[in-house]
Design an enzyme around this catalytic site. Structure first.
Site, PDB file in Angstrom:
ATOM      1  N   SER A 185       0.847  -1.193   0.000  1.00  0.00           N
ATOM      2  CA  SER A 185       0.000   0.000   0.000  1.00  0.00           C
ATOM      3  C   SER A 185       0.878   1.236   0.000  1.00  0.00           C
ATOM      4  O   SER A 185       1.953   1.236   0.603  1.00  0.00           O
ATOM      5  CB  SER A 185      -0.900   0.021   1.240  1.00  0.00           C
ATOM      6  OG  SER A 185      -1.495   1.296   1.419  1.00  0.00           O
ATOM      7  N   TYR A 196      -2.680  -0.883   9.830  1.00  0.00           N
ATOM      8  CA  TYR A 196      -2.616  -1.438   8.470  1.00  0.00           C
ATOM      9  C   TYR A 196      -1.271  -1.139   7.794  1.00  0.00           C
ATOM     10  O   TYR A 196      -0.612  -2.041   7.270  1.00  0.00           O
ATOM     11  CB  TYR A 196      -3.766  -0.857   7.649  1.00  0.00           C
ATOM     12  CG  TYR A 196      -3.787  -1.242   6.187  1.00  0.00           C
ATOM     13  CD1 TYR A 196      -4.283  -2.479   5.780  1.00  0.00           C
ATOM     14  CD2 TYR A 196      -3.345  -0.359   5.204  1.00  0.00           C
ATOM     15  CE1 TYR A 196      -4.318  -2.827   4.438  1.00  0.00           C
ATOM     16  CE2 TYR A 196      -3.382  -0.692   3.862  1.00  0.00           C
ATOM     17  CZ  TYR A 196      -3.869  -1.923   3.485  1.00  0.00           C
ATOM     18  OH  TYR A 196      -3.911  -2.265   2.158  1.00  0.00           O
TER      19      TYR A 196
END
Length: 253
Positions: free
Chosen positions: A147, A160
């Site tokens: 990400s 995350y």
């Protein structure tokens, strides 16, 4: 000849979103694709149907990667499924796409939420790779979905993003370790991509605002990410390893 003709690929989290797009792209390019899912059996069948409609082949395989032993289970089921289908049941491409995100800030993240984030986003890829390495061909490809949250600070990614950062470090470690076998290991970091996991990028008004932060002027689509993965998995990607490829359209440059 199609880019992945004769190859066998496993794509985790392939029942929807980016995982579905990757599975469909690899299937269209000639790979036999194992479509992994957890609860979305019907959605996985939709992915498989699309692969077959494009002239490809594959099958579905279920495992809960939120379970601490989920990766071991998936590795065993993958090997068993391939053994039933092929005389030489070995993988060529492993795509660790499955992930979860709960959009929780640091102060609000519970130990349970943190553990769940690590289990799915880092522990599962770690032990799935470990379990499947004996069944991955020399010259194979491992591609991990990360990400852009690892390079830009997003407060709602407090658990995350660190999990994905760990995955990027694992990518580099394994690239060095598996180089002698000709196996490349890379990560792909999507930016704002219109998926179920990122509903903000699917909302027209929000997507327009996000587009103002992206050099190419729009949010990403799952097919954009699938194209990058397919390129890394191809013969043309043979000289790229240990890298994290930003696939954000130039977001927050």
């Amino acid at each position: 000849m199609r880019a992945h003709a004769g190859k066998i690929a496993l794509v985790t989290g392939a029942s929807r979103g980016i995982g579905r797009a990757i599975a469909q792209r690899l299937g269209a390019d000639g790979a036999f694709v194992l479509v992994h899912y957890n609860r979305g059996a019907d959605e996985a069948e939709v992915t498989l149907a699309a692969i077959r409609a494009a002239g490809g082949q594959g099958l579905t395989v279920q495992a809960d990667l939120g379970d601490r032993d989920g990766a071991v289970t998936l590795a065993a089921r993958t090997v068993a499924a391939l053994a039933r289908r092929f005389a030489d049941p070995r993988l060529d491409i492993l795509v660790n796409n499955a992930g979860i995100g709960n959009g929780t800030a640091f102060a609000e993240t519970t130990p349970e939420a943190f553990d769940a984030m690590i289990t799915v986003n880092l522990r599962a890829p770690f032990f799935l790779i470990q379990g499947l390495l004996p069944h991955l061909r020399d010259g194979g490809r491992i591609i991990n979905l990360s990400s852009m949250g690892t390079r830009a600070a997003y407060p709602h990614m407090a658990a995350y993003a660190p999990a994905k950062a760990g995955l990027e470090v694992l990518t580099r470690i394994l690239a060095a370790e598996l180089g002698p076998r000709g196996i490349t290991v890379n990560a792909v970091s999507p930016g704002a991509t219109a998926t179920d996991m990122n509903p903000r990028a699917r909302d027209p008004a929000t997507a327009q605002r996000l587009a103002g932060t992206i050099a190419l002027g729009r949010v990403g689509q799952p097919a954009d990410i699938a194209g990058v993965v397919a390129a890394l998995a191809s013969a043309d990607g043979a000289w790229i390893t240990g890298q994290t490829i930003d696939a954000s359209g130039g977001q927050r440059l």
